[in-house]
Design a protein around this motif. Sequence first.
Motif, mmCIF file in Angstrom:
data_model
loop_
_atom_site.group_PDB
_atom_site.id
_atom_site.type_symbol
_atom_site.label_atom_id
_atom_site.label_comp_id
_atom_site.label_asym_id
_atom_site.label_seq_id
_atom_site.Cartn_x
_atom_site.Cartn_y
_atom_site.Cartn_z
ATOM 1 N N GLY A 48 30.739 26.427 -0.246
ATOM 2 C CA GLY A 48 31.453 25.374 -0.953
ATOM 3 C C GLY A 48 30.611 24.501 -1.869
ATOM 4 N N GLY A 49 29.337 24.812 -2.029
ATOM 5 C CA GLY A 49 28.549 23.966 -2.919
ATOM 6 C C GLY A 49 27.057 24.216 -2.830
ATOM 7 N N VAL A 50 26.301 23.140 -2.979
ATOM 8 C CA VAL A 50 24.845 23.218 -3.006
ATOM 9 C C VAL A 50 24.271 22.078 -2.179
ATOM 10 N N ARG A 51 23.344 22.417 -1.292
ATOM 11 C CA ARG A 51 22.606 21.378 -0.566
ATOM 12 C C ARG A 51 21.437 20.961 -1.438
ATOM 13 N N VAL A 52 21.420 19.689 -1.803
ATOM 14 C CA VAL A 52 20.341 19.136 -2.611
ATOM 15 C C VAL A 52 19.460 18.313 -1.674
ATOM 16 N N HIS A 53 18.194 18.665 -1.638
ATOM 17 C CA HIS A 53 17.223 17.939 -0.814
ATOM 18 C C HIS A 53 16.216 17.282 -1.745
ATOM 19 N N THR A 54 15.894 16.041 -1.464
ATOM 20 C CA THR A 54 14.863 15.364 -2.232
ATOM 21 C C THR A 54 13.922 14.644 -1.292
ATOM 22 N N GLU A 55 12.662 14.599 -1.662
ATOM 23 C CA GLU A 55 11.675 13.790 -0.945
ATOM 24 C C GLU A 55 10.661 13.279 -1.939
ATOM 25 N N GLU A 56 10.126 12.110 -1.621
ATOM 26 C CA GLU A 56 9.158 11.499 -2.517
ATOM 27 C C GLU A 56 8.129 10.723 -1.711
ATOM 28 N N THR A 57 6.925 10.691 -2.239
ATOM 29 C CA THR A 57 5.855 9.872 -1.659
ATOM 30 C C THR A 57 5.266 8.991 -2.748
ATOM 31 N N TRP A 58 4.766 7.819 -2.327
ATOM 32 C CA TRP A 58 4.069 6.902 -3.225
ATOM 33 C C TRP A 58 2.703 6.597 -2.646
ATOM 34 N N THR A 59 1.723 6.451 -3.508
ATOM 35 C CA THR A 59 0.406 5.981 -3.108
ATOM 36 C C THR A 59 -0.061 4.921 -4.086
ATOM 37 N N GLY A 60 -0.970 4.082 -3.610
ATOM 38 C CA GLY A 60 -1.537 3.020 -4.430
ATOM 39 C C GLY A 60 -1.707 1.759 -3.603
ATOM 40 N N ALA A 61 -2.789 1.067 -3.848
ATOM 41 C CA ALA A 61 -3.125 -0.112 -3.042
ATOM 42 C C ALA A 61 -2.014 -1.145 -3.042
ATOM 43 N N GLN A 62 -1.391 -1.385 -4.183
ATOM 44 C CA GLN A 62 -0.385 -2.438 -4.239
ATOM 45 C C GLN A 62 0.830 -2.118 -3.382
ATOM 46 N N VAL A 63 1.391 -0.921 -3.498
ATOM 47 C CA VAL A 63 2.572 -0.593 -2.700
ATOM 48 C C VAL A 63 2.207 -0.373 -1.236
ATOM 49 N N GLU A 64 0.994 0.091 -0.977
ATOM 50 C CA GLU A 64 0.574 0.300 0.412
ATOM 51 C C GLU A 64 0.285 -1.008 1.138
ATOM 52 N N ALA A 65 0.194 -2.108 0.410
ATOM 53 C CA ALA A 65 -0.011 -3.414 1.039
ATOM 54 C C ALA A 65 1.236 -3.864 1.806
ATOM 55 N N ASP A 66 2.396 -3.303 1.487
ATOM 56 C CA ASP A 66 3.643 -3.636 2.184
ATOM 57 C C ASP A 66 4.470 -2.354 2.303
#
Length: 194
Positions: A150-168
């Motif tokens: 009946g359709g398509v399974r769409v999977h997404t994943e993402e990662t972020w790195t960097g001192a500023q975003v990793e601070a919180d």
Amino acid sequence: MAAVPPAQAAPAPASAPAPAQAPAGRGGSACRGHGVDPAARIRYGSDVVIHASLARIWTLQTDVERWPVWQPPVTGAERLDAGPLRKGSRFHWTTPAPATPTTAATTLEITSTVRQLQRGGCVLWSGPAVGEGLRIDEGVHLWTFTEVDGGVRVHTEETWTGAQVEADVPTATAALAAGLEAWLRDLKTTAEHA
């Protein structure tokens, strides 16, 4: 980059339950053997079944310059090369990032490079996202598309790195989750109803 549609939406309110988090990049999904950053502290993944053809979904997702037509959080998008999206393709796009306890609202300027692509099956892109007072050093964004009944399974994943975003990490993860969930909703709505 990959992706920062995550930054496009505000973090989920503290009282709202967090969306289910997939184990991004850990023995899971990949595109031609490559996935998100396994060492990144900020990560989110999600799936949706879209009741539309794979060809329609693939076209919507890979026609980068038309993203602003169906994704309100993408305020601009342009290809930096010609032809169909392929490994090595680059594109520049913009999306708002809401204010957080440590950063003011800004617009993220993102330059993404396609790292892997299998037509109709998957795409992986990465790159930095930079706004006034906010920087994600590297976002890595994976999309996979699998035909199901009946359709398509769409999977997404993402990662972020960097001192500023990793601070919180909790705030950054909430922003990433909200953005990816919004992207999936917009893709599903557009593919099923247009």
